[in-house]
Design an enzyme around this catalytic site. Structure first.
Site, PDB file in Angstrom:
ATOM      1  N   CYS A 113      41.065 -36.311  18.526  1.00  0.00           N
ATOM      2  CA  CYS A 113      41.456 -34.912  18.406  1.00  0.00           C
ATOM      3  C   CYS A 113      41.713 -34.473  16.969  1.00  0.00           C
ATOM      4  O   CYS A 113      41.584 -35.242  16.033  1.00  0.00           O
ATOM      5  CB  CYS A 113      42.636 -34.634  19.321  1.00  0.00           C
ATOM      6  SG  CYS A 113      42.134 -34.672  21.065  1.00  0.00           S
ATOM      7  N   ASP A 114      42.119 -33.210  16.842  1.00  0.00           N
ATOM      8  CA  ASP A 114      41.970 -32.432  15.616  1.00  0.00           C
ATOM      9  C   ASP A 114      42.504 -33.095  14.347  1.00  0.00           C
ATOM     10  O   ASP A 114      41.809 -33.184  13.342  1.00  0.00           O
ATOM     11  CB  ASP A 114      42.663 -31.078  15.788  1.00  0.00           C
ATOM     12  CG  ASP A 114      42.003 -30.220  16.844  1.00  0.00           C
ATOM     13  OD1 ASP A 114      41.640 -30.770  17.894  1.00  0.00           O
ATOM     14  OD2 ASP A 114      41.872 -29.009  16.633  1.00  0.00           O
ATOM     15  N   CYS A 170      38.075 -31.150  23.723  1.00  0.00           N
ATOM     16  CA  CYS A 170      37.594 -29.892  24.311  1.00  0.00           C
ATOM     17  C   CYS A 170      36.140 -29.636  23.932  1.00  0.00           C
ATOM     18  O   CYS A 170      35.723 -29.872  22.795  1.00  0.00           O
ATOM     19  CB  CYS A 170      38.478 -28.741  23.868  1.00  0.00           C
ATOM     20  SG  CYS A 170      40.195 -28.929  24.413  1.00  0.00           S
ATOM     21  N   GLU A 229      47.838 -22.671  13.213  1.00  0.00           N
ATOM     22  CA  GLU A 229      46.636 -21.923  13.598  1.00  0.00           C
ATOM     23  C   GLU A 229      47.011 -20.544  14.105  1.00  0.00           C
ATOM     24  O   GLU A 229      47.990 -20.386  14.845  1.00  0.00           O
ATOM     25  CB  GLU A 229      45.896 -22.659  14.722  1.00  0.00           C
ATOM     26  CG  GLU A 229      45.212 -23.919  14.298  1.00  0.00           C
ATOM     27  CD  GLU A 229      44.489 -24.586  15.463  1.00  0.00           C
ATOM     28  OE1 GLU A 229      43.736 -25.526  15.188  1.00  0.00           O
ATOM     29  OE2 GLU A 229      44.679 -24.185  16.623  1.00  0.00           O
ATOM     30  N   SER A 276      41.708 -21.994  14.805  1.00  0.00           N
ATOM     31  CA  SER A 276      41.129 -23.021  15.663  1.00  0.00           C
ATOM     32  C   SER A 276      39.615 -22.965  15.555  1.00  0.00           C
ATOM     33  O   SER A 276      39.033 -21.898  15.351  1.00  0.00           O
ATOM     34  CB  SER A 276      41.544 -22.781  17.117  1.00  0.00           C
ATOM     35  OG  SER A 276      40.760 -23.541  17.995  1.00  0.00           O
TER      36      SER A 276
END
Length: 562
Positions: A130-131, A202, A452, A478
């Site tokens: 993830c991010d 995602c 964000e 995002s």
């Protein structure tokens, strides 16, 4: 690290800290956990596992880690696993938690550094999806400069609603649909239940999947592996192969900084620009560049490349093609195959040179997702840098996600000193078409944590304003956002940047073609406003965010801790 390339059958130990009488206590401690004399003579490999059942992109990583450890053992090493944090951006959205997400990158990097240096592991396999976890792990690899490979958990399959594929952001848009009376409460709940259909990062080309792809482009992940879906059995094959490969890297003495060179960063920048990836990736590439001992990576370098590299792949939210479509089309390796004339082909990867890796890639002549270099989707890159009196140090924009009729836009400012103020006004119907929303004091220091501005953009979509309004901020966005948004404005408001001086009604001009972001207020007036300016200091709980606020560099420098 010893020069011995033994397989564990002789009396010496590969790890220098396990050798001789000085290593006896360390060996004893390892033996207390079941590691044998034979194990401890082999290369000791850290398996850095960010598994958690609190984050969907990481919930499958224990299974992948098992196969990584199998591969390490098969190749003659001994795996030792430890964990690190993995907060979910989606769950942290829109509240205090989002201020911790970028700052978490530094914690992840430091936690890996501490464990690896304390135990003097011979190499490491990094498991993350993830991010901020993927860039944090790559930063740690660069800082530690030991043999390393990254294995991501893979993207999620998309949701399907009314014959169309979506990612989980359908929920935020559906809030606007419900408020406008387009769907019922019952249908809204049905959307909530179908929005995230299974494990994985995602399915849009947000920061998680962008950074996983860039890990491959950098040469730190095995070729053609970054887009394999989370539920595909090939994920386990990748884990096993990475476990085997790390042992070879250890014996060959190939360390992370031999891979994370300026040439590798150039290749990743090209891949980012050609795919219109998340604007957050600019921050992360700057941070990796810094941790690799290469100094600052200025935004001007992205600007120069953005004028040379065209958009070759548009992935959701920039198009209807999701990450599974991108994978089936060949993924990031297929994009790089088209970009070969622009890449540094002698750059080293975990599997050989970039040229060697790309020669093995097969591309289809008819590819609905990835275009060839001679016939790009757009002639300019999917990510660009804007300058002007609002952003003398630079700001970032994602043209791949901007409707073409908004490439040149001017409108009156509507100013907010926090994200929540903007959300409330949007939901109350208080934003006129043609406005430029200004969200300030959301940078690395002012936020603090550079959160964000995901929700304001999504609520603009839900309120049918996304095609008629712009949003600029010293915060981030995002990778799932679309519309006319400009982020990373530097200097930020907390540092006295011009964004702090904007008033309601001031005209703001955005021009993607000329790469400009301009406040139409004369310099004398700005000087007068600055003389009266007082910074806004947002209160946050005591703890790490205050340390981050004190030490964070500008967004123009990757927001790293100094």
């Amino acid at each position: 690290m010893s020069n011995c390339g033994n397989c564990g059958n002789c009396g010496s130990h590969f790890s220098s800290i396990l050798q001789g009488d000085d290593g006896a206590l360390k060996r004893a401690l390892y033996k207390s956990m079941g590691h044998t004399d034979s194990d401890l003579r082999k290369p000791v490999i850290a398996v850095v596992n960010s598994y958690t059942n609190a984050t969907p992109g990481h919930v499958n990583l224990n299974d992948v880690a098992t196969r990584v450890m199998d591969g390490i053992r098969q190749a003659g090493g001994v795996p030792m696993m430890f964990g690190t944090i993995a907060p979910c951006d989606g769950i942290a959205e829109g509240h205090l938690g989002m201020r911790y997400i970028l700052a978490a990158r530094e914690v992840i990097t430091a936690s890996i550094e501490i464990m690896v240096r304390a135990h003097r592991f011979d190499g490491m396999v990094l498991l993350g999806s993830c991010d901020k976890i993927v860039p944090g792990m790559l930063m740690a690899a660069a800082r530690l400069d030991i043999p390393a490979i990254l294995v991501n958990g893979g993207p999620m399959y998309p949701a399907e609603y009314q014959g169309k594929h979506w990612d989980g952001n359908i929920v935020t848009e559906a809030i606007g649909w419900k408020q406008r009376g387009e769907i019922s409460e019952e249908e809204f709940r049905q959307i909530e239940d179908l929005a995230e259909p299974g494990p994985g990062s995602c399915t849009m080309y947000g920061t998680a999947n962008t950074m996983s792809c860039l890990a491959e482009s950098l040469g730190m992940a095995l070729p053609q592996t970054s887009t394999i879906p989370a539920i595909d059995s090939a994920r386990f094959e990748v884990g096993f192969a990475a476990g085997e490969r790390i042992i070879q890297l250890v014996h060959d003495g190939i360390t992370a900084r031999q891979i994370l060179t300026k040439e590798a960063i150039h290749n990743a920048m090209c891949a980012l620009l050609a795919t219109g990836g998340s604007t957050n990736a600019i921050l992360h590439l700057q941070a990796i560049h810094y941790e690799a001992g290469l100094g600052n990576l200025p935004l001007t370098e992205f600007d120069k490349l953005s004028r040379k590299i065209p958009l070759l792949a548009a992935i959701y939210p920039a198009s209807e093609h999701d990450m599974i479509d991108f994978h089936n089309a060949g993924g990031i390796a297929a994009v790089e195959k088209q970009l070969m004339t622009q890449l540094k082909l002698d750059a080293l990867t975990v599997a050989g040179t970039k040229q060697h890796v790309l020669e093995a890639v097969q591309v289809s002549a008819e590819n609905p997702v990835i275009s060839c270099l001679s016939k790009p989707i757009k002639p300019d890159a999917g990510v660009a840098v804007l300058n002007g009196n609002i952003s003398p140090l630079g700001a970032v924009i994602k043209p791949a996600a901007v409707p073409e009729h908004m490439y040149q836009f001017a409108g009156p400012a509507v100013v907010f000193d926090s994200e929540q103020e903007a959300i409330d006004r949007i939901q109350q119907g208080g934003i006129a078409k043609g406005s430029v929303l200004v969200l300030r004091y959301e940078g690395p220091k002012g936020g603090p944590g550079m959160p964000e501005m995901y929700k304001p953009m999504k609520f603009l979509e839900g309120m049918a304003l996304a095609n008629d309004c712009a949003l600029i901020t010293d915060g981030r966005f995002s990778g799932s956002n679309r519309g006319l948004f400009v982020g990373h404005i530097s200097p930020e408001a907390a540092d006295g940047g011009v964004i702090a001086l904007i008033k309601d009604g001031d005209i703001i001009e955005i021009d993607i073609a000329t790469r400009t972001l301009v406040l139409a207020v004369d310099e004398l007036e700005l000087q007068s406003r600055y003389s009266r300016w007082q910074p806004l200091n947002k209160h946050v709980p005591s703890g790490f965010l205050n340390l981050y606020r004190e030490r964070a560099a500008s967004a123009a420098e990757g927001a790293v801790l100094r």
